[in-house]
Enzyme design. Structure first.
Site, PDB file in Angstrom:
ATOM      1  N   HIS A 172       0.708  -1.464  -0.014  1.00 24.72           N
ATOM      2  CA  HIS A 172       0.340   0.058  -0.528  1.00 24.72           C
ATOM      3  C   HIS A 172       0.927   1.767  -0.227  1.00 24.72           C
ATOM      4  CE1 HIS A 172      -3.234   1.916   1.326  1.00 24.72           C
ATOM      5  NE2 HIS A 172      -2.800   2.837   1.733  1.00 24.72           N
ATOM      6  N   GLU A 173       1.484   1.146   0.929  1.00 24.29           N
ATOM      7  CA  GLU A 173       2.534   2.448   0.977  1.00 24.29           C
ATOM      8  C   GLU A 173       3.891   2.381  -0.275  1.00 24.29           C
ATOM      9  OE1 GLU A 173       1.749   5.007   2.823  1.00 24.29           O
ATOM     10  OE2 GLU A 173       0.489   3.579   4.609  1.00 24.29           O
ATOM     11  N   HIS A 224       1.946   4.616  -2.354  1.00 17.64           N
ATOM     12  CA  HIS A 224       1.530   6.057  -2.472  1.00 17.64           C
ATOM     13  C   HIS A 224       3.372   6.670  -2.420  1.00 17.64           C
ATOM     14  CE1 HIS A 224      -2.090   6.790  -0.340  1.00 17.64           C
ATOM     15  NE2 HIS A 224      -1.708   5.953   0.800  1.00 17.64           N
ATOM     16  N   GLU A 251      -4.777   8.237  -2.476  1.00 17.82           N
ATOM     17  CA  GLU A 251      -4.520   6.751  -2.167  1.00 17.82           C
ATOM     18  C   GLU A 251      -5.474   5.402  -3.249  1.00 17.82           C
ATOM     19  OE1 GLU A 251      -5.026   6.772   0.635  1.00 17.82           O
ATOM     20  OE2 GLU A 251      -6.149   4.445   1.225  1.00 17.82           O
TER      21      GLU A 251
HETATM   22 MG    MG Z   1      -2.914   5.644   2.815  1.00 13.83          MG
END
Ligand code: MG
Length: 487
Positions: free
Chosen positions: A261-262, A265, A291
């Site tokens: 997830h990161e 980003h 996101e």
């Molecule tokens: Mg996030």
């Protein structure tokens, strides 16, 4: 990419470098605060960050800076983007009085302490008075900023440029269908997967994570991975973007999926065009679009059979207890669906339901149709209705998130936008084949070309149309879920 040609914009970008440098320092201080800062430095660090913030406000509201922005005649998309972004910041810093910002700072500092204790004791009544004050402050903030239809619009726009209650209503009109789908899907899964209880060796999992990041395309020359209580990504500049991970000791998918997830980003920030370096548009355009990158990598890529297949051998090496599990069983572990009380634990099928609940309450608090003291009851009723579970106490219910204590009212809907938008990329950008073949570099170059490199040159709505050929369309998300979880 366009070039900056107008003299006013050139001058603005030159002056903006001071703001950017302060932002760089603030980010680095913030990262350090969450990772390695000795605990005794907390108050001093807070003071210093506060002073640097005031300097940022001073630079944005300098009369010469404002008049340059007002008189600029942007010549191309890049220049229009720069002026658009600067106007948003100037609006924020000129419309909100300094005393208000100080009051908000004081209140949220108190609220954070109270919230932590109230959550530990599962006592909403403890948190209620300070939350009432925060709601009152945020309603005032909406008045300062101004709005056309709904006071909540003014707050939504702070996190997602152009977002309104009207647009949220359109997005959340899918909630009944998502809730039905969730109820159908959840019965196909066990209540608990044995892998959730397997403890791992942290050193080996860390090595696996670094390996996975490398294969996905994380640039270790411009990035770092550290540990913190809550995983996050922070960018100092274009050449220093850091992510953090948290090791809970068991249930390895939590650390692994959080890092994927990161990664999403981080790559967004890493792939912004170098032409935008040190300009106001060298940034991800909005929280929702940010996101969407993290959710794309986490959900669409990370929770796929191809991901399991690609990393299965390395996973078994790092986590010997996986030996008895075949590919399908590992995939099942990564995509387990079951009613969850806690948003951050929620699977991708029910996640948006958790967000809708928060949106509904925030909108009602800001318009004044619901009192803070009614929150726990409405929270629990809505959870029961949408997800099928009733929180046994407030710490597993209305007190679980930190956002309201931070006065971040209007933030939650961006999580739903991101989750849904990820499915729109998958379907509209023809990424299926690359996902199925674990061709990460193909995925990366499509996302870089269509989204990342543009930074904040275009507002989010326009970027989405340019990238996917249509407006934000939550229907893709439903199709994606149905295909993945019903077939
Ligand atoms: Mg996030």
């Amino acid at each position: 990419m366009d070039r900056i040609v107008s003299p006013e914009v050139k001058e603005l970008v030159r002056r903006y470098r001071d703001i950017r440098s302060l932002g760089y320092a603030l980010s680095l201080l913030g990262w350090d605060m969450e990772t390695y800062m000795p605990p005794g430095a907390f108050r001093e660090r807070g003071e210093i960050r506060g002073i640097l913030r005031t300097q940022v406000q001073r630079l944005y509201t300098h009369p010469e800076f404002i008049s340059l922005v007002e008189s600029a005649k942007p010549q191309n998309d890049l220049e229009r983007g720069i002026i658009r972004v600067l106007k948003r910041w100037i609006k924020y810093y000129t419309k909100i009085p300094r005393e208000f910002i100080e009051e908000e700072e004081r209140t949220t500092a108190e609220a954070f302490q109270v919230w932590r204790e109230a959550k530990a004791k599962s006592n909403f009544e403890m948190f209620r008075p300070v939350l009432e004050k925060i709601v009152e402050l945020e309603r005032r903030k909406a008045d300062y900023l101004g709005y056309e239809d709904h006071p909540y619009d003014a707050l939504l726009d702070l996190y997602e440029e152009g977002l309104t209650v009207k647009k949220c209503e359109r997005m959340f009109s899918k909630v009944p269908r998502i809730s039905d789908l969730f109820k159908k899907v959840k019965d196909r899964y066990p209540e608990r997967h044995p892998l959730e209880d397997e403890s791992y060796d942290e050193t080996f999992l860390r090595r696996l994570i670094e390996y996975v990041l490398g294969v996905l395309g994380f640039d270790f020359n411009r990035g770092r991975v550290d540990t913190s209580p809550h995983p996050f990504t922070v960018e100092m500049g274009l050449y220093d973007i850091r992510i953090t991970v948290r090791f809970e000791g068991k249930d390895f998918r939590r650390a692994l999926m959080a890092v994927v997830h990161e990664f999403g980003h981080a790559t967004y920030e890493m792939n912004i065009s170098e032409d935008l370096w040190m300009t106001p548009v060298q940034t991800g355009v909005s929280l929702g679009v940010h996101e969407s990158q993290s959710r794309f990598w986490e959900n669409v890529v990370g929770r796929s059979r191809a991901f399991v297949r690609r990393f299965r051998n390395e996973m078994i090496m790092a986590l010997p207890f996986l030996k008895g599990y075949d590919e399908e069983e590992m995939y099942r572990y990564l995509t387990l669906v079951r009613p969850e009380l806690i948003r951050v634990e929620a699977d991708e099928v029910q996640y948006v339901l958790h967000i809708y609940l928060r949106y509904k309450l925030e909108r009602a608090m800001i318009e004044g149709s619901v009192n803070v003291k009614e929150l726990p009851e409405i929270w629990n009723d809505t959870m029961e209705e949408l997800v099928g579970v009733r929180p046994p106490n407030d710490s597993l219910g209305v007190l679980q998130d930190i956002h309201w204590a931070h006065a971040s009212i209007g933030y939650f809907p961006t999580y739903a936008i991101g989750t849904m938008l990820a499915a729109q990329y998958y379907r509209r950008l023809d990424l299926r084949e690359a996902v199925d073949r674990a061709e990460f570099s193909t995925l990366m170059s499509v996302l870089r070309e269509r989204i990342h490199r543009w930074g904040a040159v275009y507002p989010p709505d326009e970027l989405i149309v340019r990238a996917t050929g249509e407006e934000f369309n939550p229907e893709h998300f439903l199709h994606y879920l149905e295909e993945k979880y019903l077939s």
